[in-house]
Design an enzyme around this catalytic site. Structure first.
Site: not given
Length: 273
Positions: A2-3, A111
């Site tokens: 996410p940003e 991840r």
């Protein structure tokens, strides 16, 4: 991903659920997520700390505790969930913060790229990772002159430089594409060749894009959710990223690689000047 807008959404969502809670203990199932201090010190120091507030700096969540800041970077797919303490650990659960009220905050990351730091209050901005970050997009010091000073010696493509967190922090791949589209700038244009107007447009459109994305709860792409299954809606307003046809001129949207990142631009709206 996410940003900045997604992290802002996570922050506001968590604030409604964990402010005031006391951390009675922490279970760490994947040691590599703890960047600083050691896992043993992290586990000991955070015990009996309460969550006073939650802030954001760039893409970092800042959990303000009584004596420390817990810094958390979600990287690609990190997520937080509130669960009852007794609920079993899930497959990709890396950290569990148990609260005194029998609830818990669970950090999931398929991840396993996410990172956490526990830093003593008063030192959070003087050491890594926060001391490496540039200005927030809305900082009054983000001016055309500031960008000129940062960009003038750089021959790298502007798309690559927009992702440099030491200049303006919080911009990621998706929003960089959108900013360049609205600014009518080719992503491969050398940073040092930008005009004064183009630098001004980058500032204006950075704020415009990020503000709109925050309003809509961020962008949900692939598997990202802010927390508790909350999906952002900004993906419905993307002009170029992930698109095939430009909604403004009808031209083809091209996908290339810039600095190893998938990059989208409009052949007509962003044609080389």
């Amino acid at each position: 991903m996410p940003e900045l807008p997604e992290v802002e959404t996570v922050k506001e969502t968590l604030k409604q659920n964990v402010i005031g809670k006391i951390i009675k203990g922490v279970d760490i199932y994947h040691n590599n997520v703890i960047e600083y201090p050691t896992v043993e010190a992290f586990t000991e120091k955070i015990r009996n700390e309460s969550i006073v507030n939650i802030h954001r700096r760039g893409k970092w969540l800042m959990f303000e505790l009584n004596h420390y800041y817990l810094l958390s970077h979600l990287r690609m797919e990190g997520k937080y969930f509130i669960r009852n303490n007794e609920e079993p650990k899930l497959l990709h659960e890396l950290v569990k913060f148990s609260f005194s009220d029998s609830t818990s905050l669970r950090y999931h990351d398929t991840r396993k790229f996410g990172k956490m730091h526990l830093i003593e209050k008063g030192k959070e901005f003087s050491r890594k990772p926060l001391n490496e970050l540039g200005l927030e997009p809305w900082d009054e010091n983000v001016t055309e002159k500031y960008l000129k000073e940062k960009y003038c010696s750089k021959k790298l493509p502007i798309k690559t430089v927009l992702l440099d967190q030491s200049i303006i922090t919080g911009i990621g791949n998706i929003y960089a594409d959108e900013i360049l589209f609205l600014s009518c700038i080719m992503p491969l244009k050398p940073c040092s060749n930008l005009t004064k107007k183009e630098r001004q447009d980058i500032i204006l459109n950075t704020r415009k894009v990020l503000e709109r994305a925050i309003t809509l709860g961020g962008t949900t792409i692939r598997t990202f959710e802010s927390s508790e299954g909350i999906h952002g809606l900004f993906q419905n307003e993307l002009y170029v990223h992930g698109q095939k046809i430009c909604s403004k001129c009808g031209s083809e949207i091209v996908k290339i690689k810039v600095g190893g990142r998938g990059t989208y631009y409009c052949l007509k709206c962003q044609k080389k000047r």
